[in-house]
Enzyme design. Sequence first.
Site, PDB file in Angstrom:
ATOM      1  N   ARG A   5       0.888  -1.151   0.000  1.00  0.00           N
ATOM      2  CA  ARG A   5       0.000   0.000   0.000  1.00  0.00           C
ATOM      3  C   ARG A   5       0.934   1.210   0.000  1.00  0.00           C
ATOM      4  O   ARG A   5       1.954   1.210   0.705  1.00  0.00           O
ATOM      5  CB  ARG A   5      -0.884  -0.034   1.252  1.00  0.00           C
ATOM      6  CG  ARG A   5      -1.834   1.168   1.392  1.00  0.00           C
ATOM      7  CD  ARG A   5      -1.253   2.237   2.298  1.00  0.00           C
ATOM      8  NE  ARG A   5      -2.221   3.303   2.551  1.00  0.00           N
ATOM      9  CZ  ARG A   5      -1.942   4.418   3.197  1.00  0.00           C
ATOM     10  NH1 ARG A   5      -0.727   4.624   3.690  1.00  0.00           N
ATOM     11  NH2 ARG A   5      -2.854   5.351   3.380  1.00  0.00           N
ATOM     12  N   ASP A  51       1.756   5.029   0.678  1.00  0.00           N
ATOM     13  CA  ASP A  51       1.332   6.207   1.427  1.00  0.00           C
ATOM     14  C   ASP A  51       1.538   7.491   0.612  1.00  0.00           C
ATOM     15  O   ASP A  51       2.567   7.663  -0.045  1.00  0.00           O
ATOM     16  CB  ASP A  51       2.149   6.275   2.729  1.00  0.00           C
ATOM     17  CG  ASP A  51       1.632   7.323   3.682  1.00  0.00           C
ATOM     18  OD1 ASP A  51       0.421   7.301   3.978  1.00  0.00           O
ATOM     19  OD2 ASP A  51       2.427   8.180   4.116  1.00  0.00           O
ATOM     20  N   GLU A  74      -2.501   5.372  -2.333  1.00  0.00           N
ATOM     21  CA  GLU A  74      -3.372   6.217  -1.522  1.00  0.00           C
ATOM     22  C   GLU A  74      -3.627   7.515  -2.287  1.00  0.00           C
ATOM     23  O   GLU A  74      -2.897   8.491  -2.146  1.00  0.00           O
ATOM     24  CB  GLU A  74      -2.734   6.553  -0.163  1.00  0.00           C
ATOM     25  CG  GLU A  74      -3.714   7.335   0.730  1.00  0.00           C
ATOM     26  CD  GLU A  74      -3.050   8.146   1.831  1.00  0.00           C
ATOM     27  OE1 GLU A  74      -1.810   8.221   1.875  1.00  0.00           O
ATOM     28  OE2 GLU A  74      -3.788   8.734   2.642  1.00  0.00           O
ATOM     29  N   HIS A 112      -7.458   4.560   9.221  1.00  0.00           N
ATOM     30  CA  HIS A 112      -6.744   5.336  10.243  1.00  0.00           C
ATOM     31  C   HIS A 112      -6.731   6.833   9.929  1.00  0.00           C
ATOM     32  O   HIS A 112      -6.303   7.632  10.742  1.00  0.00           O
ATOM     33  CB  HIS A 112      -5.303   4.829  10.346  1.00  0.00           C
ATOM     34  CG  HIS A 112      -4.503   5.070   9.111  1.00  0.00           C
ATOM     35  ND1 HIS A 112      -4.790   4.458   7.907  1.00  0.00           N
ATOM     36  CD2 HIS A 112      -3.453   5.883   8.867  1.00  0.00           C
ATOM     37  CE1 HIS A 112      -3.938   4.876   6.996  1.00  0.00           C
ATOM     38  NE2 HIS A 112      -3.116   5.735   7.548  1.00  0.00           N
ATOM     39  N   ASP A 113      -7.181   7.208   8.743  1.00  0.00           N
ATOM     40  CA  ASP A 113      -7.169   8.614   8.330  1.00  0.00           C
ATOM     41  C   ASP A 113      -8.557   9.251   8.283  1.00  0.00           C
ATOM     42  O   ASP A 113      -8.714  10.356   7.742  1.00  0.00           O
ATOM     43  CB  ASP A 113      -6.529   8.744   6.940  1.00  0.00           C
ATOM     44  CG  ASP A 113      -5.002   8.738   7.007  1.00  0.00           C
ATOM     45  OD1 ASP A 113      -4.451   9.107   8.061  1.00  0.00           O
ATOM     46  OD2 ASP A 113      -4.366   8.378   6.001  1.00  0.00           O
ATOM     47  N   ASP A 122      -8.508  11.088  13.652  1.00  0.00           N
ATOM     48  CA  ASP A 122      -7.163  10.827  14.173  1.00  0.00           C
ATOM     49  C   ASP A 122      -6.831  11.762  15.337  1.00  0.00           C
ATOM     50  O   ASP A 122      -6.918  12.960  15.183  1.00  0.00           O
ATOM     51  CB  ASP A 122      -6.190  11.031  13.003  1.00  0.00           C
ATOM     52  CG  ASP A 122      -4.726  11.137  13.407  1.00  0.00           C
ATOM     53  OD1 ASP A 122      -4.368  10.844  14.548  1.00  0.00           O
ATOM     54  OD2 ASP A 122      -3.937  11.532  12.522  1.00  0.00           O
TER      55      ASP A 122
END
Lengths: 559, 559
Positions: free
Chosen positions: A323, A325, A354, A420-421, A465
């Site tokens: 993945r 980032d 992403e 997580h974002d 977050d």
Amino acid sequence: MNEYALLHRMDSEYCYPSSESDLTIRLRCAKGDLAEVWLCYESKYVIGTSQKKVPMKKVFSGELFDYFSVTLHETDTRLAYVFYLYDGKDYRFYSEEGLSETYDYTLGFYNFFQYPYINPADVIRDVPWMHEARFYQIFVDRFAMGDRKKDTSYIHLKSGEIPNPKSFAGGDLKGITEKLDYIASLGINALYLTPVFRSVSNHKYDISDYYRIDEQFGTSEDLKELVDACHAKGMHILLDAVFNHCSEDMPQFRDVKEKGKASKFYDWFVINGDRPDPEKLNYEVFAFCDYMPKLNTSNPEVADFLTGVATHYIREYGIDGWRLDVSDEVSHEFWRTFRKAVKAEKADAVIIGENWHNASNYLRGDQYDSIMNYSFTKCCLDFFARKTLNADRTAQRLNDLLARNNNVVNDLMLNLLDSHDTHRFFSEVGENPDTFRNALYLLYFFPGVPCIFYGTELAIPGGYDPDCRRCMDWDEAEKIEATDLFQDLQRLTEIRKTHNFRTENVRIYGENDLLVVEYEEGEDTISLVINNTDEEKTCPYGRVKGNDRLVSICKGARA
Amino acid sequence: MNEYALLHRMDSEYCYPSSESDLTIRLRCAKGDLAEVWLCYESKYVIGTSQKKVPMKKVFSGELFDYFSVTLHETDTRLAYVFYLYDGKDYRFYSEEGLSETYDYTLGFYNFFQYPYINPADVIRDVPWMHEARFYQIFVDRFAMGDRKKDTSYIHLKSGEIPNPKSFAGGDLKGITEKLDYIASLGINALYLTPVFRSVSNHKYDISDYYRIDEQFGTSEDLKELVDACHAKGMHILLDAVFNHCSEDMPQFRDVKEKGKASKFYDWFVINGDRPDPEKLNYEVFAFCDYMPKLNTSNPEVADFLTGVATHYIREYGIDGWRLDVSDEVSHEFWRTFRKAVKAEKADAVIIGENWHNASNYLRGDQYDSIMNYSFTKCCLDFFARKTLNADRTAQRLNDLLARNNNVVNDLMLNLLDSHDTHRFFSEVGENPDTFRNALYLLYFFPGVPCIFYGTELAIPGGYDPDCRRCMDWDEAEKIEATDLFQDLQRLTEIRKTHNFRTENVRIYGENDLLVVEYEEGEDTISLVINNTDEEKTCPYGRVKGNDRLVSICKGARA
């Protein structure tokens, strides 16, 4: 005929090869405008002498536009084509020069559309195992601690507490390995871990050593053990490639801080001045984080270093892909180099970017295979959480999303409700369990690959977050088999296992305030009907109570 | 507001970097629909806090669409943006999700448009010398014989005769070198030669040895001499890269014919069977020519061989770039490799593809710099020859052509009226000298680089191949200085030398049946007005007789 709405782009998601002999061609038009569309095509070297005329099928129906499509299977792939359109009143040709009543094939070589030749190197390649995958994203520090001998003095966050940006909860690789049976029990067969390399932060998106597993998370043996354990269970596993930026603690950056322009690593970063100065922020960084200097991937040395990292973990550990980032801030050029290296190491490794927006230019077969589908997330938020879209408009939006990319990519998209974002989706829907379950069904029924964030199965809440990164609740997890969500995951897993959800077979539409996702499988149809209102609604598949859903498998054609 | 017509694609000709800090953003809308368009933008990491709002300018007006544009100059190039539109009645935002009355920046990271970061590797690079270039295309066999000692027994075609496909006229490299003064006298400062490598044909598009100059054309010393002589005169010179296919006489293909699958060159071609059989045509070829086997550029060995050829002629002979034959049938992948090798050898070498159609996917900075602009040719044919377009519609079509590509590319396009692959333009306009001159003026005034086919200056007639490839008439050429065409070329050359024709300054429109091409240069305006009718017409620049033209240089703003 609404000529403004017509759109066709050669060599794009409107015209793409999915094998050495298969070419899919799409046309966009105004919604409801065209009754019939044909493709007139032939080898460009016999133009005007041998046209074939095949009907195109309406495959997507978006908010403003319909999309027609046909897939050709030809041995001579040097194709010239024009469209022939009928709006119920007039017939028109549509070529590179627009609409015309007649079309002169003898001048066609100036203005036909074309796909000049399918070169193997340009084919959009599939990653077949992804079609079977059901992903689970793990934020490693918050999942499970397996290493009971490690120094735990850095750990302050306990289960049930609200994290702050500096919280550490002690999750590690051994913890994941220990929980693989639990994860598998959810129907999951693919993991994506947030970064695991050496870093001072809990999220580890600021990496100081790409060749070291962070000691909070374990050792390289622990990673090897985890990957092997996954593979033994038939699971795939992806790591997170943070290649846009690194940590200020990376030795190369420290060298530049010390020696300035005299450092041989000066060009590894993008610095305006003699040496990086965090006070002045005279160097490029992720967002505005002075401790996350941007890596200059336009420097071939940096590109070599990073592709070396990427292939190392495939070769030495056997991971199944990456993945990427903040991949949209890294160059196309770099991702092309990266793809070549990764695919040479492991042909079916998957590469997932992403990019939160339309990323079709990264998804043309030469860069990523897929992206995290945040546009799908947004559509789910608008429908289920904000309720700014009704079923009809949601169906339209989802159709428009499918029209953004070719179908090879659509079937590889990593669909997600949260990560997580983002805020936790359960919190976004006001912790309404029925709405949450509806969303989960849509996630599993939408073409592409479902990915749930750890704790989704327990309906963990959380805001933005760091609140979305709460600890996994293992006490609750013990009791999971009694929950509706667990039953849903079992059922959805079984459905994904026994049906082959492909974009080319899907129809998504709104009917009487119900959202319908329907796949044709030969004579049979499998459908999901979602009621996102509070009232019972009816459709040909049956009655659906408020905030409920219905899965229907019809043998033979629908009545 | 006509929402169907709105079009914006991130990371395309609608949004492209032309330097590390310059980003141009375009929006398409229905013609006449929008009165004002603004771009609202800011760094994506401070979204919603600091938007700048800048007006966009209508730069192109096509048949159905207007195109607005603005170029940003920012140091933080991680840009999020939405459009703000006014149609004279309503104001609307336009984002990735379409039109809306309001726009919520707090959710913007899901649906703003973005250019996430200008990576140097992704910048569309210019080739500055091309802006000064005026090209002359030479079909070598038909131009001039310089080597008087060679074996002339192969020569049968004489000046004034109509060629057949097997004609040889004896033209060679020495002949071109000898005629450089003549060529320069036409205002030309760049040559593009059809292929010069070993081949049995007159056109030499079937090459058997890429490392040998065909002996009919001379020696490697002759090529060196020609290139040096060009450079001494300030001329650039391009050769023709025939990399899609070769000749059946190429040793590698002969080896495969002999040894079949046992040949180490088997995978250099695309063969269906044990060995190539011209009778069955069981291998891929150019068009249906059994003697022109297609090269398998997806094979890295072939790619290495061909890029080796490309760099060899730059390194050893100093040529200034390549025209790429049948480039649309070769993979994107290959052209990316090719570009890297060529640009590494000579940073300002130019790469010009032969793609007759919209080639925007080859023109994104990673493959070619430019193409032979046959869509411009077609538009000129429709206006001047077939007269199926009037001045208004011609202007619209030309505007639509400019909207196809980014402006870096527009300014590098190789514009042409004809070539060795078309009828002679002079014949297309029924040998009408006035119409021909009008077209020549348009060629020199259109943004990009003009290229004339040898003999254009003498108004040589000719139908389709091979008739368009008649011998240069050197008797007529002796008297050229007395001709109108010569005077036109002098004038047009002077204009191109003293003005800087760039797409960003052009306005092309129809007015009272006149076609106007107008460049703003500070306060001044230089304009070309073409009357393609038989009657005198008037515009603010003055009266223009039938089939005549007017060049006007206005100091200060136009009245």
